[in-house]
Scaffold this motif. Sequence first.
Motif, PDB file in Angstrom:
ATOM      1  N   PRO A  74      -2.380  11.258  11.319  1.00 26.94           N
ATOM      2  CA  PRO A  74      -2.659   9.912  11.837  1.00 26.94           C
ATOM      3  C   PRO A  74      -3.185   9.014  10.714  1.00 26.94           C
ATOM      4  O   PRO A  74      -4.013   9.434   9.897  1.00 26.94           O
ATOM      5  CB  PRO A  74      -3.722  10.145  12.909  1.00 26.94           C
ATOM      6  CG  PRO A  74      -3.515  11.568  13.338  1.00 26.94           C
ATOM      7  CD  PRO A  74      -3.092  12.299  12.095  1.00 26.94           C
ATOM      8  N   PHE A  75      -2.742   7.783  10.670  1.00 25.16           N
ATOM      9  CA  PHE A  75      -3.134   6.877   9.593  1.00 25.16           C
ATOM     10  C   PHE A  75      -4.552   6.358   9.747  1.00 25.16           C
ATOM     11  O   PHE A  75      -5.121   5.817   8.788  1.00 25.16           O
ATOM     12  CB  PHE A  75      -2.141   5.709   9.502  1.00 25.16           C
ATOM     13  CG  PHE A  75      -0.834   6.099   8.874  1.00 25.16           C
ATOM     14  CD1 PHE A  75      -0.651   6.013   7.502  1.00 25.16           C
ATOM     15  CD2 PHE A  75       0.207   6.582   9.645  1.00 25.16           C
ATOM     16  CE1 PHE A  75       0.545   6.376   6.912  1.00 25.16           C
ATOM     17  CE2 PHE A  75       1.409   6.950   9.073  1.00 25.16           C
ATOM     18  CZ  PHE A  75       1.580   6.852   7.693  1.00 25.16           C
ATOM     19  N   ASP A  76      -5.129   6.515  10.941  1.00 24.46           N
ATOM     20  CA  ASP A  76      -6.509   6.048  11.092  1.00 24.46           C
ATOM     21  C   ASP A  76      -7.482   6.926  10.293  1.00 24.46           C
ATOM     22  O   ASP A  76      -8.624   6.524  10.046  1.00 24.46           O
ATOM     23  CB  ASP A  76      -6.915   5.981  12.568  1.00 24.46           C
ATOM     24  CG  ASP A  76      -6.761   7.309  13.287  1.00 24.46           C
ATOM     25  OD1 ASP A  76      -6.515   8.333  12.626  1.00 24.46           O
ATOM     26  OD2 ASP A  76      -6.885   7.321  14.525  1.00 24.46           O
ATOM     27  N   GLU A  77      -7.011   8.123   9.894  1.00 23.88           N
ATOM     28  CA  GLU A  77      -7.840   8.951   9.024  1.00 23.88           C
ATOM     29  C   GLU A  77      -8.039   8.286   7.660  1.00 23.88           C
ATOM     30  O   GLU A  77      -8.990   8.585   6.941  1.00 23.88           O
ATOM     31  CB  GLU A  77      -7.212  10.339   8.835  1.00 23.88           C
ATOM     32  CG  GLU A  77      -7.169  11.172  10.111  1.00 23.88           C
ATOM     33  CD  GLU A  77      -6.602  12.557   9.867  1.00 23.88           C
ATOM     34  OE1 GLU A  77      -6.406  12.915   8.682  1.00 23.88           O
ATOM     35  OE2 GLU A  77      -6.372  13.296  10.855  1.00 23.88           O
ATOM     36  N   HIS A  78      -7.115   7.378   7.307  1.00 23.07           N
ATOM     37  CA  HIS A  78      -7.213   6.634   6.048  1.00 23.07           C
ATOM     38  C   HIS A  78      -7.594   5.177   6.308  1.00 23.07           C
ATOM     39  O   HIS A  78      -7.429   4.326   5.429  1.00 23.07           O
ATOM     40  CB  HIS A  78      -5.879   6.708   5.300  1.00 23.07           C
ATOM     41  CG  HIS A  78      -5.441   8.103   4.979  1.00 23.07           C
ATOM     42  ND1 HIS A  78      -5.889   8.795   3.880  1.00 23.07           N
ATOM     43  CD2 HIS A  78      -4.607   8.957   5.646  1.00 23.07           C
ATOM     44  CE1 HIS A  78      -5.350  10.005   3.870  1.00 23.07           C
ATOM     45  NE2 HIS A  78      -4.560  10.124   4.929  1.00 23.07           N
ATOM     46  N   ASP A  79      -8.056   4.925   7.534  1.00 21.56           N
ATOM     47  CA  ASP A  79      -8.489   3.586   7.936  1.00 21.56           C
ATOM     48  C   ASP A  79      -7.371   2.564   7.743  1.00 21.56           C
ATOM     49  O   ASP A  79      -7.572   1.460   7.211  1.00 21.56           O
ATOM     50  CB  ASP A  79      -9.733   3.155   7.133  1.00 21.56           C
ATOM     51  CG  ASP A  79     -10.459   1.979   7.795  1.00 21.56           C
ATOM     52  OD1 ASP A  79     -10.314   1.825   9.012  1.00 21.56           O
ATOM     53  OD2 ASP A  79     -11.148   1.229   7.068  1.00 21.56           O
ATOM     54  N   VAL A  80      -6.174   2.933   8.170  1.00 16.65           N
ATOM     55  CA  VAL A  80      -5.009   2.061   8.035  1.00 16.65           C
ATOM     56  C   VAL A  80      -4.517   1.646   9.415  1.00 16.65           C
ATOM     57  O   VAL A  80      -4.304   2.490  10.294  1.00 16.65           O
ATOM     58  CB  VAL A  80      -3.864   2.770   7.281  1.00 16.65           C
ATOM     59  CG1 VAL A  80      -2.595   1.919   7.300  1.00 16.65           C
ATOM     60  CG2 VAL A  80      -4.287   3.072   5.849  1.00 16.65           C
ATOM     61  N   HIS A  81      -4.343   0.350   9.604  1.00 20.15           N
ATOM     62  CA  HIS A  81      -3.731  -0.165  10.829  1.00 20.15           C
ATOM     63  C   HIS A  81      -3.004  -1.458  10.497  1.00 20.15           C
ATOM     64  O   HIS A  81      -3.554  -2.337   9.834  1.00 20.15           O
ATOM     65  CB  HIS A  81      -4.766  -0.429  11.921  1.00 20.15           C
ATOM     66  CG  HIS A  81      -4.132  -0.761  13.244  1.00 20.15           C
ATOM     67  ND1 HIS A  81      -3.678   0.215  14.110  1.00 20.15           N
ATOM     68  CD2 HIS A  81      -3.845  -1.947  13.821  1.00 20.15           C
ATOM     69  CE1 HIS A  81      -3.148  -0.368  15.175  1.00 20.15           C
ATOM     70  NE2 HIS A  81      -3.245  -1.676  15.022  1.00 20.15           N
ATOM     71  N   PHE A  82      -1.768  -1.551  10.943  1.00 18.80           N
ATOM     72  CA  PHE A  82      -0.939  -2.704  10.626  1.00 18.80           C
ATOM     73  C   PHE A  82      -1.014  -3.725  11.759  1.00 18.80           C
ATOM     74  O   PHE A  82      -0.398  -3.552  12.813  1.00 18.80           O
ATOM     75  CB  PHE A  82       0.514  -2.273  10.401  1.00 18.80           C
ATOM     76  CG  PHE A  82       0.651  -1.161   9.408  1.00 18.80           C
ATOM     77  CD1 PHE A  82       0.396  -1.389   8.066  1.00 18.80           C
ATOM     78  CD2 PHE A  82       1.012   0.120   9.810  1.00 18.80           C
ATOM     79  CE1 PHE A  82       0.520  -0.366   7.132  1.00 18.80           C
ATOM     80  CE2 PHE A  82       1.137   1.141   8.894  1.00 18.80           C
ATOM     81  CZ  PHE A  82       0.880   0.903   7.552  1.00 18.80           C
ATOM     82  N   LYS A  83      -1.776  -4.767  11.533  1.00 16.87           N
ATOM     83  CA  LYS A  83      -1.909  -5.821  12.530  1.00 16.87           C
ATOM     84  C   LYS A  83      -0.908  -6.926  12.230  1.00 16.87           C
ATOM     85  O   LYS A  83      -0.683  -7.287  11.070  1.00 16.87           O
ATOM     86  CB  LYS A  83      -3.330  -6.385  12.522  1.00 16.87           C
ATOM     87  CG  LYS A  83      -4.395  -5.391  12.946  1.00 16.87           C
ATOM     88  CD  LYS A  83      -5.776  -6.033  12.942  1.00 16.87           C
ATOM     89  CE  LYS A  83      -6.835  -5.022  13.378  1.00 16.87           C
ATOM     90  NZ  LYS A  83      -8.198  -5.611  13.373  1.00 16.87           N
ATOM     91  N   LEU A  84      -0.313  -7.453  13.301  1.00 14.45           N
ATOM     92  CA  LEU A  84       0.670  -8.517  13.139  1.00 14.45           C
ATOM     93  C   LEU A  84      -0.060  -9.860  13.144  1.00 14.45           C
ATOM     94  O   LEU A  84      -0.468 -10.358  14.189  1.00 14.45           O
ATOM     95  CB  LEU A  84       1.714  -8.472  14.267  1.00 14.45           C
ATOM     96  CG  LEU A  84       2.862  -9.491  14.174  1.00 14.45           C
ATOM     97  CD1 LEU A  84       3.632  -9.280  12.876  1.00 14.45           C
ATOM     98  CD2 LEU A  84       3.787  -9.353  15.376  1.00 14.45           C
ATOM     99  N   TRP A  85      -0.266 -10.408  11.946  1.00 14.25           N
ATOM    100  CA  TRP A  85      -0.953 -11.693  11.816  1.00 14.25           C
ATOM    101  C   TRP A  85      -0.013 -12.826  12.197  1.00 14.25           C
ATOM    102  O   TRP A  85       1.203 -12.710  12.142  1.00 14.25           O
ATOM    103  CB  TRP A  85      -1.458 -11.890  10.387  1.00 14.25           C
ATOM    104  CG  TRP A  85      -2.366 -10.800   9.938  1.00 14.25           C
ATOM    105  CD1 TRP A  85      -2.078  -9.789   9.079  1.00 14.25           C
ATOM    106  CD2 TRP A  85      -3.717 -10.590  10.360  1.00 14.25           C
ATOM    107  NE1 TRP A  85      -3.150  -8.959   8.919  1.00 14.25           N
ATOM    108  CE2 TRP A  85      -4.184  -9.431   9.691  1.00 14.25           C
ATOM    109  CE3 TRP A  85      -4.589 -11.258  11.221  1.00 14.25           C
ATOM    110  CZ2 TRP A  85      -5.467  -8.923   9.861  1.00 14.25           C
ATOM    111  CZ3 TRP A  85      -5.874 -10.755  11.389  1.00 14.25           C
ATOM    112  CH2 TRP A  85      -6.307  -9.615  10.708  1.00 14.25           C
TER     113      TRP A  85
END
Length: 525
Positions: A74-85
């Motif tokens: 899971p990418f949240d382990e690397h504090d990554v989240h792709f938000k659609l600005w």
Amino acid sequence: MREKFGVFIYVCILLWGDCLGSFVVEKHTLKVTSPSSIQGAYDSSIGSFGIPRHGGTLVGTVVYLEPNKRGCKPFDEHDVHFKLWHGALPTVLLVDRGDCFFASKARHAQQAGAAAVLIADDINEPLITMHTPEDEHGRAEYVKDITIPSVFISKSLGNSIKEALSNQDIVEIKLDWMEPLLHPNERVEYEFWTNSDYECRPTCDSQLEFLKNFKGAAQILEQKGYTRFTPHYMTWSCPQPFVSSKQCNSQCINHGRYCAPDLWHDPNTGYNGKDVMVQNLRQACLFKVANERGKPWLWWDYVTDYAIRCTLKEKYTKECADEVIRSLGIDLDSIDNCIGDTEADVENPVLEAELDAKSGNGVRRDVTMLPTLLINDRQYRGKLDKGAVLKAICAGFRDTIEQAICLSEVSQDIQTDRCLENNGGCWEDKIANISACRDTFRGRVCECPVVNGVKYSGDGYTHCKSESISLARKELGVQAHNQGKIIAWPIILGVAVVGVAVYANYKYTILVRSLPQNIENASHG
């Protein structure tokens, strides 16, 4: 012993090889719109999971992360989240092949907020189709929750994108699902390759679930003339030298001509491949007969009703199948004539046509996997889900107005009017005017009704009853019986009194009439 084992393996390969093969790869175009150094159109392939945007396009910017570059965590382990600005393009996540299931990579990309995932091959080879992982222990249940599209690309394209990103270039791509399913005809034509084996683990479970969920939409589209649907059944032949072998005898009909491999069952218990093959033929014949009578949509009712009404113990018995066929008002004799003698050493025209259809032609390639959905002669890629498949079918129209009609007609809770004919093959009480048939946008369902707050129970096909009403009727009968006894005694007593009175009157009349004569006789004595 070794020689016998070799013969057995040979038969297995000839009978089962196609079934265990890989998906035929349907190539699609991925366009890199920037930077100019790698701009162009590239071949790609869509995964068999997730929901591609059939009939639409997706333009996005590519992101590649060295930490978790294979996307197996899971990418949240690397504090990554792709938000659609606001005003920004959607994120398309690039990951490398290896270390985990393709579907796991897509799941983690989706959880991180990516709009799509590109999976780059790690070796130089032709493109493959990413398949859903088979997992009988249920650890792959998450696959059904994947909604973003997954695209497989070559190693060389993946390397080109990574190099551009390392040079601080913005990589923009366009995924296009407009063309692959388009067809010049007014109707969309689609085929579903399946079989009648309902107990072959996850694959068969997903097929049956799809059939149940898509039935209503398919019937509406067919009845309104938007589509033409044809079911097909995967069929193999036994090699002539092994026609008399135990394997062929347990899996084939018509002297080894038509076989259904029994991949999941113990050959010494339960039903076998031969039973599946007979049921395949019955379903194919039912479609043929129903289609000739202008009602091809009855096939959907039969295959779903058969799965519901026939228990595992009864499956693949003619008695159970005939009961379902009769309930739908289909001519049973025509189907039996179509099936013919499955023990005879003769060809069956219906199954011969299935063998021919399995082979590719100039437009499409061979069908090798179950299930396979073909839309306008193109193999559908994506989740076997009602919404996704419906969108893909509707994308097959060239006229966008037809697409809108197609989607609106089957997305609303409208009536299919299947209950108007033969009560939809469901239970009914004509005297009480109660029926178990109910029209829904998912198709006709046979469910015991609720009448004035009273719930009826039963299978909905052959019987429905209410315990409370049955009890009330029983109590009413007892009361009527008791009341009858109470009322009967006065009546009996009254009848007795009247009878005595009539008898007394009768005796009195005789006595009065005979009195003068008696007196006269006495005077002459």
